[in-house]
Scaffold this active site. Structure first.
Site, mmCIF file in Angstrom:
data_model
loop_
_atom_site.group_PDB
_atom_site.id
_atom_site.type_symbol
_atom_site.label_atom_id
_atom_site.label_comp_id
_atom_site.label_asym_id
_atom_site.label_seq_id
_atom_site.Cartn_x
_atom_site.Cartn_y
_atom_site.Cartn_z
ATOM 1 N N CYS A 13 1.094 33.365 1.908
ATOM 2 C CA CYS A 13 0.400 32.505 1.177
ATOM 3 C C CYS A 13 -0.659 32.969 0.052
ATOM 4 C CB CYS A 13 -0.002 31.508 2.210
ATOM 5 S SG CYS A 13 -1.080 30.264 1.349
ATOM 6 N N HIS A 14 -0.930 32.048 -0.785
ATOM 7 C CA HIS A 14 -1.879 32.818 -1.612
ATOM 8 C C HIS A 14 -3.234 33.052 -0.938
ATOM 9 C CE1 HIS A 14 -0.328 31.868 -5.943
ATOM 10 N NE2 HIS A 14 -0.764 33.154 -5.658
ATOM 11 N N THR A 15 -3.578 32.341 -0.004
ATOM 12 C CA THR A 15 -4.835 32.390 0.781
ATOM 13 C C THR A 15 -4.937 33.904 1.219
ATOM 14 O OG1 THR A 15 -4.741 30.155 1.219
ATOM 15 C CG2 THR A 15 -6.314 31.206 2.276
ATOM 16 N N HIS B 184 -1.156 33.956 8.022
ATOM 17 C CA HIS B 184 -1.360 32.679 8.894
ATOM 18 C C HIS B 184 -0.307 31.831 8.754
ATOM 19 C CE1 HIS B 184 -2.387 31.890 4.626
ATOM 20 N NE2 HIS B 184 -2.284 30.649 4.897
ATOM 21 N N GLU B 185 0.726 32.143 8.220
ATOM 22 C CA GLU B 185 1.850 31.269 8.133
ATOM 23 C C GLU B 185 3.039 31.840 9.019
ATOM 24 O OE1 GLU B 185 2.354 28.832 3.838
ATOM 25 O OE2 GLU B 185 4.008 30.222 4.572
ATOM 26 N N CYS C 97 -9.119 20.720 18.547
ATOM 27 C CA CYS C 97 -9.513 21.113 20.019
ATOM 28 C C CYS C 97 -9.221 19.811 20.899
ATOM 29 C CB CYS C 97 -11.095 21.211 19.879
ATOM 30 S SG CYS C 97 -12.073 19.464 19.634
ATOM 31 N N CYS D 284 -13.346 16.455 19.960
ATOM 32 C CA CYS D 284 -14.319 16.231 19.226
ATOM 33 C C CYS D 284 -14.178 14.733 18.394
ATOM 34 C CB CYS D 284 -14.680 17.437 18.149
ATOM 35 S SG CYS D 284 -13.251 17.370 17.022
ATOM 36 N N CYS E 224 -10.996 14.798 16.305
ATOM 37 C CA CYS E 224 -9.824 15.115 16.900
ATOM 38 C C CYS E 224 -9.727 13.619 17.719
ATOM 39 C CB CYS E 224 -9.766 16.002 18.176
ATOM 40 S SG CYS E 224 -9.479 17.661 17.254
ATOM 41 N N CYS F 51 -11.357 19.062 12.508
ATOM 42 C CA CYS F 51 -11.730 19.396 14.024
ATOM 43 C C CYS F 51 -13.212 20.139 14.068
ATOM 44 C CB CYS F 51 -10.870 20.151 15.012
ATOM 45 S SG CYS F 51 -11.445 21.001 16.224
ATOM 46 N N ARG G 157 -11.944 23.760 12.975
ATOM 47 C CA ARG G 157 -11.628 23.684 11.423
ATOM 48 C C ARG G 157 -11.818 25.200 10.753
ATOM 49 N NH1 ARG G 157 -16.148 20.283 8.525
ATOM 50 N NH2 ARG G 157 -15.493 18.801 10.013
ATOM 51 N N CYS H 258 1.724 26.221 6.796
ATOM 52 C CA CYS H 258 0.726 25.988 5.702
ATOM 53 C C CYS H 258 0.878 25.350 4.349
ATOM 54 C CB CYS H 258 -0.062 27.457 5.659
ATOM 55 S SG CYS H 258 -1.336 27.299 4.045
ATOM 56 N N ARG I 108 8.087 31.419 -1.597
ATOM 57 C CA ARG I 108 7.590 31.879 -0.385
ATOM 58 C C ARG I 108 8.469 33.263 -0.398
ATOM 59 N NH1 ARG I 108 3.501 30.383 -0.855
ATOM 60 N NH2 ARG I 108 2.260 29.061 0.760
HETATM 61 P P1 NAD Z 1 -0.210 28.481 -7.042
HETATM 62 O O1 NAD Z 1 -1.145 29.279 -7.802
HETATM 63 O O2 NAD Z 1 1.296 28.914 -6.422
HETATM 64 O O3 NAD Z 1 0.105 27.205 -7.949
HETATM 65 C C1 NAD Z 1 -0.995 26.481 -8.684
HETATM 66 C C2 NAD Z 1 -0.013 26.111 -10.003
HETATM 67 O O4 NAD Z 1 -1.066 25.451 -11.004
HETATM 68 C C3 NAD Z 1 0.245 27.302 -11.079
HETATM 69 O O5 NAD Z 1 1.616 27.121 -11.290
HETATM 70 C C4 NAD Z 1 -0.503 27.161 -12.035
HETATM 71 O O6 NAD Z 1 -0.038 27.784 -13.455
HETATM 72 C C5 NAD Z 1 -0.783 25.914 -12.183
HETATM 73 N N1 NAD Z 1 -2.295 25.534 -12.882
HETATM 74 C C6 NAD Z 1 -3.261 26.199 -12.935
HETATM 75 N N2 NAD Z 1 -4.380 25.404 -13.781
HETATM 76 C C7 NAD Z 1 -3.603 24.162 -14.302
HETATM 77 C C8 NAD Z 1 -4.261 23.364 -15.036
HETATM 78 N N3 NAD Z 1 -5.369 23.188 -15.593
HETATM 79 N N4 NAD Z 1 -3.237 22.281 -15.273
HETATM 80 C C9 NAD Z 1 -1.968 22.316 -14.861
HETATM 81 N N5 NAD Z 1 -1.261 23.299 -14.080
HETATM 82 C C10 NAD Z 1 -2.406 24.405 -13.571
HETATM 83 O O7 NAD Z 1 -1.195 27.748 -5.879
HETATM 84 P P2 NAD Z 1 -0.605 27.144 -4.445
HETATM 85 O O8 NAD Z 1 -0.451 28.145 -3.408
HETATM 86 O O9 NAD Z 1 0.352 26.068 -4.677
HETATM 87 O O10 NAD Z 1 -1.920 26.331 -3.902
HETATM 88 C C11 NAD Z 1 -2.209 25.356 -5.056
HETATM 89 C C12 NAD Z 1 -3.646 25.095 -4.642
HETATM 90 O O11 NAD Z 1 -3.954 24.409 -3.371
HETATM 91 C C13 NAD Z 1 -4.768 26.048 -4.698
HETATM 92 O O12 NAD Z 1 -6.130 25.842 -5.314
HETATM 93 C C14 NAD Z 1 -5.055 26.194 -3.251
HETATM 94 O O13 NAD Z 1 -6.329 26.862 -2.831
HETATM 95 C C15 NAD Z 1 -4.794 24.845 -2.563
HETATM 96 N N6 NAD Z 1 -4.516 24.816 -1.138
HETATM 97 C C16 NAD Z 1 -5.548 23.821 -0.631
HETATM 98 C C17 NAD Z 1 -5.349 23.374 0.680
HETATM 99 C C18 NAD Z 1 -6.038 22.020 1.252
HETATM 100 O O14 NAD Z 1 -5.783 22.011 2.381
HETATM 101 N N7 NAD Z 1 -6.743 21.297 0.541
HETATM 102 C C19 NAD Z 1 -4.361 24.339 1.567
HETATM 103 C C20 NAD Z 1 -3.668 25.249 0.959
HETATM 104 C C21 NAD Z 1 -3.889 25.546 -0.567
HETATM 105 ZN ZN ZN Z 2 -11.849 18.756 17.569
#
Ligand code: NAD
Ligand code: ZN
Length: 379
Positions: free
Chosen positions: A47-49, A69-70, A99, A102, A105, A113, A117, A177, A372
């Site tokens: 994953c990107h993270t 993590h996936e 958990c 809390c 939860c 959580c 978290r 994820c 993926r």
């Molecule tokens: P990714 O980089 O694969 O996809 C993001 C897409 O957004 C790309 O295709 C990019 O070209 C596009 N983009 C960037 N800026 C843009 C703009 N201004 N306008 C239009 N499109 C734009 O990323 P991903 O893995 O799909 O993750 C997306 C986001 O979700 C990330 O910020 C990630 O950190 C976040 N995320 C949040 C949670 C959560 O729980 N809130 C969990 C996982 C990931």
């Molecule tokens: Zn909890």
């Protein structure tokens, strides 16, 4: 061979330094302690993270570390006090936990959580702060409490979702994820009604999960917004019906979408991490009933700026973490959606590599070629 209570020696892909290829090492994995389980990982995906923390730009670097993590695997043994999991259970480790005890939860509305978290800075286990991984006695840091780039890992039992043992782990591992984050953002937070229009900003794995959720909810139009035109063709498979590339318009995207939809979309889901896109996603929803949901993680110094009148005109802005899913309570249900053929996972999986070639998965993601990539352990 009974391994319960013993140290397990196995292969793990260790990140010794930021941005340097992972190195296959033999690691020692200690037995699970109180409220922990040791899992044999069978499949993991990237994953990107993982890439973001491996690059360690803009954060305190923590190395050596085992990322990942996936994943999907099977419980090998459980530590003291674990009553809801046993050896042989099929499980998904999750980067955030439940958990069960809390205020979050106990709340039906929250999955944040207090105890488990997400914590990106923690390199050890909650119980004693220590790592369960070592090489020649030298500890290797954990990542998100999951560290799935190892044939065996130790995870807090509150971060382990027990799933249907019939579910193929090489597919459902991606439910841990990105997919669930996007899917849940639409299905459980934006909640489009059948026939409504939905705009999805950002068509990465998370945004495609959000589009899939919109399709499942019966949205009539799904407008994908992305700066990368290469994303558009792929996105059609996920129900995206129309595309907007902000770079191809002189008008603000909000205006482009309002013009396309007679005043605005019914729902929008932002999955980019760009604060401009967040503002656009909010301002493009219809007055009177429109709901925008933010999912992307912004930069540290970003500020969201919009005119308060946009709220008075009855637009709603929400944000969500992990699609509002509680890991243990709700994630097994997402796996069931796949088992009942309501949710297709195969189309998210664009690549597969053996564990020994895990660095290729990083290349595919860095080049933007993969949605993926599944990494097969033991291969
Ligand atoms: P990714 O980089 O694969 O996809 C993001 C897409 O957004 C790309 O295709 C990019 O070209 C596009 N983009 C960037 N800026 C843009 C703009 N201004 N306008 C239009 N499109 C734009 O990323 P991903 O893995 O799909 O993750 C997306 C986001 O979700 C990330 O910020 C990630 O950190 C976040 N995320 C949040 C949670 C959560 O729980 N809130 C969990 C996982 C990931
Ligand atoms: Zn909890």
């Amino acid at each position: 061979m009974i391994t319960t209570g013993q140290i397990i020696r196995c292969k793990a892909a260790v990140a010794w330094e930021a941005g340097k290829p992972l190195v296959m090492e033999e690691v020692e994995v200690a037995p699970p302690q109180k409220h922990e389980v040791r899992i044999k990982i069978l499949f993991t995906s990237l994953c990107h993270t993982d890439v973001y923390f491996w690059e360690a730009k803009g954060q305190t670097p923590l190395f050596p570390r085992i990322f990942g993590h996936e994943a999907g695997g099977i419980v090998e043994s459980v530590g003291e006090g674990v009553t809801d999991l046993q050896p042989g259970d099929h499980v998904l480790p999750i980067f955030t936990g439940e958990c069960g005890d809390c205020p979050h939860c106990h709340s039906e509305e929250s999955n944040m959580c207090d105890l488990l978290r997400i914590n990106t800075e923690r390199g050890g286990m909650i119980h004693d702060g220590e790592s369960r991984f070592s090489i020649n006695g030298k500890p290797i840091h954990h990542f998100l409490g999951t560290s799935t780039f190892s044939e065996y890992t130790v995870v807090h039992s509150g971060q382990v979702a027990k799933i249907n043992p019939e579910a193929p782990l090489d597919k459902v591992c991606i439910v841990s994820c990105g997919l669930s984050t996007g899917l849940g953002a639409t299905l459980t937070v934006a909640k489009p009604k059948k026939g409504q229009s939905v705009a999805v900003f950002g068509l990465g794995a998370v945004g495609l999960g959000a589009a899939e959720g919109a399709k499942m909810a019966g949205a009539s139009r799904i407008i994908g917004v992305d700066l990368n035109p290469k994303r558009f063709e792929e996105a059609k498979k996920f129900g995206v019906t129309e595309f907007v590339n902000p770079r191809e318009h002189d008008k603000p995207v909000q205006q482009v979408i309002a013009d396309m939809t007679n005043g605005g979309v019914d729902r929008s889901v932002e999955c980019t991490g760009s604060v401009q896109a967040m503002i656009q996603a909010f301002e493009c929803v219809h007055d009177g009933w429109g709901v925008a949901v933010l999912v992307g993680v912004p930069s540290k110094d970003d500020a969201f700026k919009t005119h308060p009148m946009n709220f008075l005109n009855e637009r709603t802005l929400k944000g969500t973490f992990f699609g509002n899913y509680k890991p243990k309570t709700d994630i097994p249900g997402v796996v069931e959606m796949y088992m009942n053929k309501e949710l297709e996972l195969e189309k998210f999986i664009t690549h597969t590599v053996p564990f020994s070639e895990i660095n290729k998965a990083f290349d595919y993601m860095l080049k933007g070629e993969s949605i993926r990539c599944i990494i097969t352990m033991g291969a």
